[in-house]
Write a protein that holds these residues in place. Sequence first.
Motif, PDB file in Angstrom:
ATOM      1  N   UNK A   1       1.117   8.598  -6.774  1.00 51.72           N
ATOM      2  CA  UNK A   1       2.427   8.122  -7.200  1.00 51.72           C
ATOM      3  C   UNK A   1       3.380   9.293  -7.457  1.00 51.72           C
ATOM      4  N   UNK A   2       2.862  10.383  -8.029  1.00 54.12           N
ATOM      5  CA  UNK A   2       3.696  11.567  -8.218  1.00 54.12           C
ATOM      6  C   UNK A   2       4.040  12.227  -6.889  1.00 54.12           C
ATOM      7  N   UNK A   3       3.179  12.080  -5.888  1.00 54.12           N
ATOM      8  CA  UNK A   3       3.426  12.672  -4.573  1.00 54.12           C
ATOM      9  C   UNK A   3       4.330  11.799  -3.708  1.00 54.12           C
ATOM     10  N   UNK A   4       4.770  10.675  -4.245  1.00 55.90           N
ATOM     11  CA  UNK A   4       5.731   9.855  -3.531  1.00 55.90           C
ATOM     12  C   UNK A   4       5.134   8.742  -2.695  1.00 55.90           C
ATOM     13  N   UNK A   5       3.814   8.554  -2.740  1.00 55.07           N
ATOM     14  CA  UNK A   5       3.193   7.426  -2.049  1.00 55.07           C
ATOM     15  C   UNK A   5       3.547   6.151  -2.802  1.00 55.07           C
ATOM     16  N   UNK A   6       3.838   5.089  -2.090  1.00 51.88           N
ATOM     17  CA  UNK A   6       4.249   3.854  -2.745  1.00 51.88           C
ATOM     18  C   UNK A   6       3.175   3.365  -3.705  1.00 51.88           C
ATOM     19  N   UNK A   7       3.604   2.749  -4.795  1.00 56.10           N
ATOM     20  CA  UNK A   7       2.649   2.220  -5.773  1.00 56.10           C
ATOM     21  C   UNK A   7       1.718   1.203  -5.144  1.00 56.10           C
ATOM     22  N   UNK A   8       2.257   0.400  -4.226  1.00 55.78           N
ATOM     23  CA  UNK A   8       1.428  -0.616  -3.573  1.00 55.78           C
ATOM     24  C   UNK A   8       0.267   0.033  -2.825  1.00 55.78           C
ATOM     25  N   UNK A   9       0.551   1.108  -2.088  1.00 56.52           N
ATOM     26  CA  UNK A   9      -0.513   1.789  -1.347  1.00 56.52           C
ATOM     27  C   UNK A   9      -1.442   2.537  -2.299  1.00 56.52           C
ATOM     28  N   UNK A  10      -0.868   3.212  -3.284  1.00 54.41           N
ATOM     29  CA  UNK A  10      -1.678   3.993  -4.220  1.00 54.41           C
ATOM     30  C   UNK A  10      -2.638   3.122  -5.012  1.00 54.41           C
ATOM     31  N   UNK A  11      -2.222   1.903  -5.320  1.00 50.57           N
ATOM     32  CA  UNK A  11      -3.033   1.027  -6.160  1.00 50.57           C
ATOM     33  C   UNK A  11      -3.961   0.112  -5.366  1.00 50.57           C
ATOM     34  N   UNK A  12      -3.935   0.216  -4.044  1.00 49.26           N
ATOM     35  CA  UNK A  12      -4.775  -0.666  -3.230  1.00 49.26           C
ATOM     36  C   UNK A  12      -5.980   0.041  -2.627  1.00 49.26           C
ATOM     37  N   UNK A  13      -6.154   1.332  -2.914  1.00 50.09           N
ATOM     38  CA  UNK A  13      -7.215   2.105  -2.259  1.00 50.09           C
ATOM     39  C   UNK A  13      -8.585   1.489  -2.515  1.00 50.09           C
ATOM     40  N   UNK A  14      -8.910   1.211  -3.775  1.00 48.80           N
ATOM     41  CA  UNK A  14     -10.239   0.686  -4.080  1.00 48.80           C
ATOM     42  C   UNK A  14     -10.498  -0.651  -3.395  1.00 48.80           C
ATOM     43  N   UNK A  15      -9.473  -1.480  -3.272  1.00 54.48           N
ATOM     44  CA  UNK A  15      -9.653  -2.788  -2.634  1.00 54.48           C
ATOM     45  C   UNK A  15      -9.900  -2.654  -1.137  1.00 54.48           C
ATOM     46  N   UNK A  16      -9.415  -1.554  -0.535  1.00 53.66           N
ATOM     47  CA  UNK A  16      -9.536  -1.392   0.914  1.00 53.66           C
ATOM     48  C   UNK A  16     -10.802  -0.669   1.342  1.00 53.66           C
ATOM     49  N   UNK A  17     -11.527  -0.104   0.379  1.00 51.94           N
ATOM     50  CA  UNK A  17     -12.757   0.618   0.710  1.00 51.94           C
ATOM     51  C   UNK A  17     -13.929  -0.352   0.875  1.00 51.94           C
ATOM     52  N   UNK A  18     -15.090   0.164   1.255  1.00 47.98           N
ATOM     53  CA  UNK A  18     -16.255  -0.682   1.495  1.00 47.98           C
ATOM     54  C   UNK A  18     -16.558  -1.551   0.282  1.00 47.98           C
ATOM     55  N   UNK A  19     -16.734  -2.837   0.514  1.00 47.91           N
ATOM     56  CA  UNK A  19     -17.073  -3.753  -0.562  1.00 47.91           C
ATOM     57  C   UNK A  19     -15.935  -4.070  -1.498  1.00 47.91           C
ATOM     58  N   UNK A  20     -14.737  -3.621  -1.173  1.00 47.62           N
ATOM     59  CA  UNK A  20     -13.612  -3.777  -2.091  1.00 47.62           C
ATOM     60  C   UNK A  20     -13.043  -5.175  -2.144  1.00 47.62           C
ATOM     61  N   UNK A  21     -13.338  -5.986  -1.142  1.00 44.48           N
ATOM     62  CA  UNK A  21     -12.845  -7.355  -1.123  1.00 44.48           C
ATOM     63  C   UNK A  21     -14.008  -8.300  -0.868  1.00 44.48           C
ATOM     64  N   UNK A  22     -14.827  -8.514  -1.902  1.00 43.68           N
ATOM     65  CA  UNK A  22     -16.002  -9.376  -1.730  1.00 43.68           C
ATOM     66  C   UNK A  22     -15.600 -10.805  -1.455  1.00 43.68           C
ATOM     67  N   UNK A  23     -16.297 -11.407  -0.519  1.00 44.58           N
ATOM     68  CA  UNK A  23     -16.105 -12.822  -0.213  1.00 44.58           C
ATOM     69  C   UNK A  23     -17.209 -13.582  -0.924  1.00 44.58           C
ATOM     70  N   UNK A  24     -16.930 -13.942  -2.156  1.00 46.17           N
ATOM     71  CA  UNK A  24     -17.960 -14.594  -2.973  1.00 46.17           C
ATOM     72  C   UNK A  24     -17.926 -16.084  -2.689  1.00 46.17           C
ATOM     73  N   UNK A  25     -18.958 -16.583  -2.055  1.00 46.74           N
ATOM     74  CA  UNK A  25     -19.017 -17.979  -1.669  1.00 46.74           C
ATOM     75  C   UNK A  25     -20.274 -18.609  -2.234  1.00 46.74           C
ATOM     76  N   UNK A  26     -20.316 -19.930  -2.328  1.00 45.13           N
ATOM     77  CA  UNK A  26     -21.520 -20.598  -2.831  1.00 45.13           C
ATOM     78  C   UNK A  26     -22.732 -20.292  -1.971  1.00 45.13           C
TER      79      UNK A  26
END
Length: 428
Positions: A272-297
């Motif tokens: 964020x200090x380097x000028x990367x958008x907050x949306x991109x800076x705050x989405x890194x963990x969600x975009x990495x492996x396992x970051x968006x689990x599809x939890x289903x029954x």
Amino acid sequence: MPLSGVFPIEDWDFRTADTKEGTHVIHSYPAMMIPQVARRLIERLRHLHGQASTLLDPFCGAGTVLVEAARQGLEAWGNDLNPLALKIAQARTTPLDGDALAATRAFFDAVLTPLQLATFQGPIPEFQGRDFWFQPKVSYALAFIAHQVETGVPDDAVRNLARMAFSETVRLVSNTRRGEFKLYRLPPNKLQNWDPDVLEVFRATFARYATGVEAYRPSLQAAPVLPRIVAGDARLLARVPDAYFDLMVTSPPYGDSRTTVAYGQFSRLSLEWLGVSSAEARSVDRRLLGGQPSVSPASDRKAEAPLSSATLQAQLTAISRQDERRAQEVATFYRDLAAAIRSVTQKLRPGALCGWVVANRTVKQVVLPTDVIIAELSRPLGYTVIDRITRNIPNKRMPRANSPSNVPGKTGATMTQEHVVILRFDGA
């Protein structure tokens, strides 16, 4: 012949090694492979593959493998999703002009003074949580340094190095607790006495980086080609050429960032200090492996194709007996890792050698042997295991025990060993 019989396992611990030598001093980063492991592993693979000239690191992080591959004369490619990792890797692998580097050090010594700071008019970047994580006078000083970096350093490569020194400074002078990858604020009793000298922290950091660059400059300048670093998802490797690589050396995430190493939280304030958008800076963990689990029954999961690892299936069953949702989250991570293995396979030439460096995590008191799981996932794709090596991790940041179940008094071992599995790709 297995390498571990020739090179004793204890040689891989490197307990007294300087892990911050040369350009490896540039910027801290979570769970980095130490340069000594990368160097020796590349040496071993080159010994086994005498014609190797190209190397891929699909999870290149801060660029440790890329630096060591270039110093050994290989054409190296690195891929990562994290914008901060890509910037660090670029700084570590770029030999700088000595005169431009010396001039920049002199420039910072001249302009980064309290008197010059007092005349600075701003502006100060704004982003959510800025005043929670930084004292007002710290933000003011950081904005002043950033202005000097962007307007007073004409050499592009040296400016990138200065940006990394600035990024490191951001973490060091923030209100975050030291020695943590996740974002935790200093407790009130420490915060009230927190008074960092922001200008001095930056000057000292840049000087340390410059010394490291000078130490490795001859070997990087001698490389036939500098590493190519691309932004991309390791599950796709869309910007990496097919059937091109003789070697693959990497250390993938140990698990999803939410529950293991939080790469995104570590990087967020700097980005964020380097000028990367907050949306991109705050989405890194969600975009990495396992970051968006599809939890289903469980009924829906029965339709999913099982991963080709009997070991993983057994461990998932053991976890699901305690917590079905947690088992699905773990399965999502390994499905993503399996996708990355398939993607890597498309990039290799027949006969290529791969070195995976992993640590085996524990979930619900069930050990997940990722080294074994990688070997099993790789076998149907045409791989053969040719060696396994285990090393102890000295000076690990993680405690020897934690509370993975969040039950008071109940602890479990954390990752204090790394495992190296070496595979040969014989062709699908």
